[in-house]
Design a protein around this motif. Structure first.
Motif, PDB file in Angstrom:
ATOM      1  N   THR A 228       2.948  20.298  -1.730  1.00 52.55           N
ATOM      2  CA  THR A 228       3.428  21.606  -1.869  1.00 52.55           C
ATOM      3  C   THR A 228       4.519  21.932  -1.137  1.00 52.55           C
ATOM      4  O   THR A 228       5.697  22.292  -0.556  1.00 52.55           O
ATOM      5  N   PRO A 229       3.892  22.055   0.531  1.00 60.70           N
ATOM      6  CA  PRO A 229       5.121  22.210   1.593  1.00 60.70           C
ATOM      7  C   PRO A 229       6.058  21.672   1.922  1.00 60.70           C
ATOM      8  O   PRO A 229       7.763  22.177   1.717  1.00 60.70           O
ATOM      9  N   PHE A 230       6.112  20.008   0.989  1.00 65.13           N
ATOM     10  CA  PHE A 230       7.590  19.364   0.682  1.00 65.13           C
ATOM     11  C   PHE A 230       8.661  20.045  -0.171  1.00 65.13           C
ATOM     12  O   PHE A 230       9.748  20.652   0.221  1.00 65.13           O
ATOM     13  N   LEU A 231       7.878  20.295  -1.118  1.00 71.18           N
ATOM     14  CA  LEU A 231       8.745  21.806  -2.947  1.00 71.18           C
ATOM     15  C   LEU A 231       9.202  23.201  -1.639  1.00 71.18           C
ATOM     16  O   LEU A 231       9.910  23.248  -2.492  1.00 71.18           O
ATOM     17  N   LEU A 232       7.858  23.953  -1.391  1.00 72.12           N
ATOM     18  CA  LEU A 232       7.665  25.143  -1.779  1.00 72.12           C
ATOM     19  C   LEU A 232       8.776  25.462   0.041  1.00 72.12           C
ATOM     20  O   LEU A 232       9.282  26.528   0.394  1.00 72.12           O
ATOM     21  N   GLY A 233       8.131  24.429   0.936  1.00 68.88           N
ATOM     22  CA  GLY A 233       9.400  24.864   2.172  1.00 68.88           C
ATOM     23  C   GLY A 233      10.701  24.343   2.336  1.00 68.88           C
ATOM     24  O   GLY A 233      11.323  24.568   3.484  1.00 68.88           O
ATOM     25  N   GLY A 234      11.133  23.422   2.348  1.00 66.76           N
ATOM     26  CA  GLY A 234      12.395  22.503   2.010  1.00 66.76           C
ATOM     27  C   GLY A 234      12.722  21.917   2.688  1.00 66.76           C
ATOM     28  O   GLY A 234      11.726  21.641   3.836  1.00 66.76           O
ATOM     29  N   GLY A 235      13.971  21.931   3.328  1.00 66.51           N
ATOM     30  CA  GLY A 235      13.713  20.661   4.842  1.00 66.51           C
ATOM     31  C   GLY A 235      14.152  21.746   6.170  1.00 66.51           C
ATOM     32  O   GLY A 235      13.801  20.945   6.402  1.00 66.51           O
TER      33      GLY A 235
ATOM     34  N   GLU B 225       8.776  11.708  -9.250  1.00 70.73           N
ATOM     35  CA  GLU B 225       9.928  11.480 -10.578  1.00 70.73           C
ATOM     36  C   GLU B 225      10.888  12.884 -10.267  1.00 70.73           C
ATOM     37  O   GLU B 225      11.320  13.151 -10.626  1.00 70.73           O
ATOM     38  N   LEU B 226       8.952  13.320 -11.090  1.00 71.16           N
ATOM     39  CA  LEU B 226       9.017  14.791 -11.475  1.00 71.16           C
ATOM     40  C   LEU B 226       8.573  15.746  -9.929  1.00 71.16           C
ATOM     41  O   LEU B 226      10.631  16.587  -9.711  1.00 71.16           O
ATOM     42  N   MET B 227       8.885  15.179  -8.721  1.00 78.12           N
ATOM     43  CA  MET B 227       9.215  15.587  -7.673  1.00 78.12           C
ATOM     44  C   MET B 227      10.425  16.126  -7.223  1.00 78.12           C
ATOM     45  O   MET B 227      11.339  16.885  -7.022  1.00 78.12           O
ATOM     46  N   SER B 228      11.190  14.767  -7.710  1.00 81.39           N
ATOM     47  CA  SER B 228      12.759  14.650  -7.353  1.00 81.39           C
ATOM     48  C   SER B 228      13.762  15.328  -8.280  1.00 81.39           C
ATOM     49  O   SER B 228      14.996  15.972  -8.105  1.00 81.39           O
ATOM     50  N   HIS B 229      13.163  15.473  -9.295  1.00 79.91           N
ATOM     51  CA  HIS B 229      14.280  16.252 -10.827  1.00 79.91           C
ATOM     52  C   HIS B 229      13.801  17.299 -10.051  1.00 79.91           C
ATOM     53  O   HIS B 229      14.857  18.337 -10.239  1.00 79.91           O
TER      54      HIS B 229
END
Lengths: 287, 268
Positions: A228-235, B225-229
């Motif tokens: 969740t923090p990886f995708l929604l928080g960004g780099g 894989e979905l996450m990287s896409h």
């Protein structure tokens, strides 16, 4: 969950049954964690001796490490408070509603559990994006003029983790709410207590164990959430877990990644110790 | 006056509860709805409807190969986790010995150790012994270790209710230890095994944290894989894949609700 009485040879170690299990956990959990410790405490210079604590300690002297630690704690606290304040009325509502609705509402709470954190985070990137429903709604309400950034920052992490963890809080509260004897409330009301004082003096104290379990559970899971923090928080807004991933796969500094791992390991053990201390329920609700 | 206060209080609780219940389903509904968009970018509500991104998802090689990886990993790791869980539950339910507490602590430890730590620690070992390219094997090992506590707990609690006297009676009447276990204990703990297997399978199939560390080039799971896409492609194909995962999960959820009951998930 207490075990049955002793069976067979008293204090004899059940070797044939326990050995394969112990072996699996020794080889695939204990040894890897020990090697992580070795890695994280590796000396920074060739001449140094093991263990060298400068990595673990220096982690929080560096700006990025310090920021990640502060952000992890800040986000987890905010998420826990929102889950508590939001989860309580939901649990209360579900506990009080008619049985035929209860099943459906429980399904609404439990169903998100089964969906991968990636899919849920994806839904939030659509909802919170520049042209997403959240920004449109805020503009329609006149609160903002043009879209504001709701993802790739701390707001995104907070919204996503709240969504991820609120079911844990609701279920912890429901477990205790359903055990309250309705006669207690009737008795208090017939003796003249107002609904408000019934709530504060009967419902709240009786749900305290569930409140504590839920709070500790949500806080510890918020600290260690990753997708969740990886995708929604960004780099640019790392928390400890995503910083560990960055060190491992982007910067290839495995010594630093291992030191973050050590910190997270200590935090995990700390929370279980606190949890065991405050409740006799042990580790049952950890998941 | 008191009545009005009571009603407005109830109304406030209801309104807040409904808001947060909508919050819980919102990203799921939005993902489903936006996956049917006809445009090449994602918005909600979509400007028009089509199934083109579902066609694109079904034609994508990465979707199928990672889906089968995920299925294989989930099935194999669940099977091993169930076997380990039964053995560990039997040790804890039937035996008293020195170090029993330590045994319990060891087997439940994956619940204490954060997922990123388990994932990175296992990756670190696999690099040391140069098995980091055996992605499928590493993923199965990682998933087995973190799901065993779930199978242990549900099997253990179903054993707590089973009668030792029945097993002892069977043995005194000449049954071997194995046949006593298979004929007496096993049927009694089947519900616990099923519940534990369901939790373990869903955990494994959905996991990203451990899989993100252990996925090798040729062995990636669908969520990873979905996450990287999602991270790199601003294309609605991930929306269609996500929606398919939601739909399959919903079917699974309804099946569990009809057969075993939702309590399986509530008790974790």
């Amino acid at each position: 969950m207490t075990a049955g009485r002793a069976w067979g040879g008293g204090a004899r170690f059940p070797a044939s049954l326990a050995t394969p299990v112990l072996l699996a956990f020794a080889v695939f959990i204990v040894v890897p964690c020990a090697l992580l410790l070795v890695k994280g405490l590796e000396p920074t210079s060739a001449a140094g001796d093991w263990p060298d604590f400068t990595n673990v300690l220096g982690l929080f002297d560096s700006k990025i490490g310090q920021q990640a630690l502060n952000r992890t704690i800040r986000v987890s606290l905010i998420v826990t408070v929102i889950c508590l304040v939001a989860g309580y009325p939901v649990a209360l509502f579900i506990a009080r509603c008619a049985p035929r609705w209860r099943g459906l509402l429980l399904a609404v709470v439990i169903f998100p559990f089964l969906i991968s954190a990636v899919v849920r985070a994806f839904g939030w990137t659509v909802l919170l994006g520049d042209s997403g429903l959240a920004n449109k709604g805020l503009i329609a309400l006149g609160l903002i003029d043009r879209p504001i950034a709701l993802v790739q920052n701390e707001i995104g992490i907070i919204v996503g983790e709240t969504h991820l963890l609120m079911p844990y809080m609701i279920l912890s509260l429901l477990a205790v709410l359903q055990r309250i004897d309705p006669n207690l409330r009737h008795a208090a009301e017939s003796l003249g207590a107002s609904p408000v004082s019934v709530f504060w003096r009967i419902v709240i104290p009786l749900t305290l164990p569930g409140l504590l379990t839920g709070t500790l559970l949500v806080f510890s899971l918020a600290m260690t959430a990753f997708a969740t923090p990886f995708l929604l928080g960004g780099g640019r807004t790392p928390i400890l877990t995503t910083l560990l991933y960055d060190y491992a796969f982007t910067l290839f500094d495995w010594r630093l990644a291992a030191s973050i791992g050590i910190v997270l390991l200590i935090l995990g053990i700390l929370f279980v110790t606190i949890h065991r201390f405050v409740s006799s329920r042990g580790m049952r609700s950890y998941g | 006056m008191g009545d009005l206060f009571l009603r407005s209080g109830r109304g406030l609780v209801t309104a807040m509860a409904i808001f947060w219940l909508i919050f819980l389903v919102a990203p799921i509904v939005v993902t489903l709805a936006s996956s049917f968009t006809s445009s090449t970018y994602l918005t909600f509500p979509p400007p028009g409807y089509s199934v083109r991104w579902y066609v694109s998802a079904f034609e994508s090689e990465w979707v199928w190969s990672t889906f089968w990886n995920s299925v294989v990993i989930a099935v194999v790791s669940t099977a091993i986790a169930v076997a380990l869980g039964i053995a560990a539950a039997r040790v804890l339910a039937r035996h008293r010995f020195h170090g029993r507490g330590l045994f319990e602590y060891a087997v439940l430890s994956p619940l204490i150790i954060p997922g990123v730590v388990v994932g990175f620690a296992l990756l670190n070992v696999s690099v040391l012994i140069e098995t980091q390219d055996a992605g499928l094997l590493n993923l199965i090992i990682g998933h087995t270790m973190v799901t065993t506590p779930f199978t242990l707990r549900s099997v253990w609690s179903s054993m707590a209710g089973s009668e030792i006297s029945l097993e002892e009676a069977a043995q005194s009447l000449g049954a071997t230890r194995w046949s006593a276990f298979w004929l007496i204990v096993f049927p009694l703990i089947v519900p616990g095994i099923v519940a534990g297997a369901i939790i373990a399978f869903t955990f494994s199939f959905n996991d990203v944290t451990i899989s993100a560390f252990l996925s090798a080039r040729e062995a990636r799971t669908l969520p990873v894989e979905l996450m990287s896409h999602i991270e790199y492609l601003p294309d609605p194909t991930p929306a269609a894949v996500s929606s398919l995962m939601i739909i399959v999960t919903l079917a699974f959820f309804l099946l569990v609700e009809r057969t075993v009951g939702l309590d399986v998930f509530a008790d974790r």
